[in-house]
Write an enzyme that holds these catalytic residues in place. Sequence first.
Site, PDB file in Angstrom:
ATOM      1  N   ASP A  16      52.543 -31.968 -63.443  1.00  0.00           N
ATOM      2  CA  ASP A  16      52.906 -30.588 -63.801  1.00  0.00           C
ATOM      3  C   ASP A  16      54.115 -30.113 -62.999  1.00  0.00           C
ATOM      4  OD1 ASP A  16      52.737 -28.239 -65.162  1.00  0.00           O
ATOM      5  OD2 ASP A  16      50.839 -27.583 -64.304  1.00  0.00           O
ATOM      6  N   HIS A 208      48.852 -21.059 -62.030  1.00  0.00           N
ATOM      7  CA  HIS A 208      50.270 -21.008 -61.636  1.00  0.00           C
ATOM      8  C   HIS A 208      50.466 -19.730 -60.826  1.00  0.00           C
ATOM      9  CE1 HIS A 208      52.249 -24.367 -63.865  1.00  0.00           C
ATOM     10  NE2 HIS A 208      51.032 -24.390 -64.389  1.00  0.00           N
ATOM     11  N   CYS A 239      57.885 -22.708 -65.018  1.00  0.00           N
ATOM     12  CA  CYS A 239      57.239 -22.463 -66.297  1.00  0.00           C
ATOM     13  C   CYS A 239      58.341 -22.231 -67.318  1.00  0.00           C
ATOM     14  CB  CYS A 239      56.307 -21.265 -66.203  1.00  0.00           C
ATOM     15  SG  CYS A 239      55.564 -20.890 -67.777  1.00  0.00           S
ATOM     16  N   ASN A 248      52.710 -24.498 -59.904  1.00  0.00           N
ATOM     17  CA  ASN A 248      51.270 -24.419 -59.612  1.00  0.00           C
ATOM     18  C   ASN A 248      51.056 -23.808 -58.237  1.00  0.00           C
ATOM     19  OD1 ASN A 248      51.660 -27.288 -61.168  1.00  0.00           O
ATOM     20  ND2 ASN A 248      49.782 -26.263 -61.768  1.00  0.00           N
TER      21      ASN A 248
HETATM   22 ZN    ZN Z   1      50.244 -26.046 -65.462  1.00  0.00          ZN
END
Ligand code: ZN
Length: 302
Positions: A16, A208, A239, A248
Amino acid sequence: MMIPKKLKVIEVGPRDGLQNEKKNLSVEQKIALIQLLAESGFEEIEATSFVHPKWIPNLADAEEVISATKHLPINLFALIPNEKGYERAVKSGIHGGTFVLSASDSHGQSNLNKTTKESIRELKILYSQAKQDGLLTRASVSTAFGCPFEGITSLERVRQVVDSLVEIGFRRIGLCDTIGIANPYQTFEYMSKLNQDYKQVEFELHFHNTYGRGLANVCAGIEAGVYSYDSSIGGLGGCPYAPGATGNISTEDLVDMAQAMGIETEINFTELLKASELVSSYFNKPLDSQLWRTNSLVALNK
Ligand code: ZN
């Protein structure tokens, strides 16, 4: 406050985090990072994603990363978005799959090109394949608290998705606050009810830190009885739907907070800091973690 003896921390930075960083790391750099993270004591690391390289060029090297790290004494997970990704993942020798879908149709359509219902249909096939192939499985529900297009996701909607996943067979279900808009009250409300209604499910939370609510949400989750959390080394990531947003929650901050609360994580902090320092050197920037920001890492490390 009721606290557990142990909190499970699942490191998702290599997936991520790295997928959202502007700078792409080399395969060797990723392997070195995963090795250091493995030495820190994680039980599970989400190491990459088998999404089509056209969509996430940063993770186009998924096969190489897995084949070089699968011997490590940890369970390596990868995000699996569809059947094609599943085939690649199994061939690579991955130990576990994180199977994704969105709680909201518009996010699902923009992110996976599927409505929630269409995703459920595909996950049914993938789940039974994964069982046959002996893979560990967890489901991961994007936009479980809020969606960039549809706003707040209702608890009813989340329940419908959880129902379908339970029916398929999933027993580990991660709820993701994809854009970081969950708040501690909502987290507590949703999770205490879901935990009560789905006793057979182990819920995992994925926050997040876009608005700085990440750790507060973790505390609300703990209070509601959820003891598994995804986090990312150095708070890596961003993001795509919220320019300037952070990634995160940071693993360093999460582990530090758990330790301060007297909750065991089985992560060796000294080893974890080595991984932190490596990440910091890769990106040549201060990491998105309170510990780094306040420079207290140096103090803690002495
Ligand atoms: Zn995520």
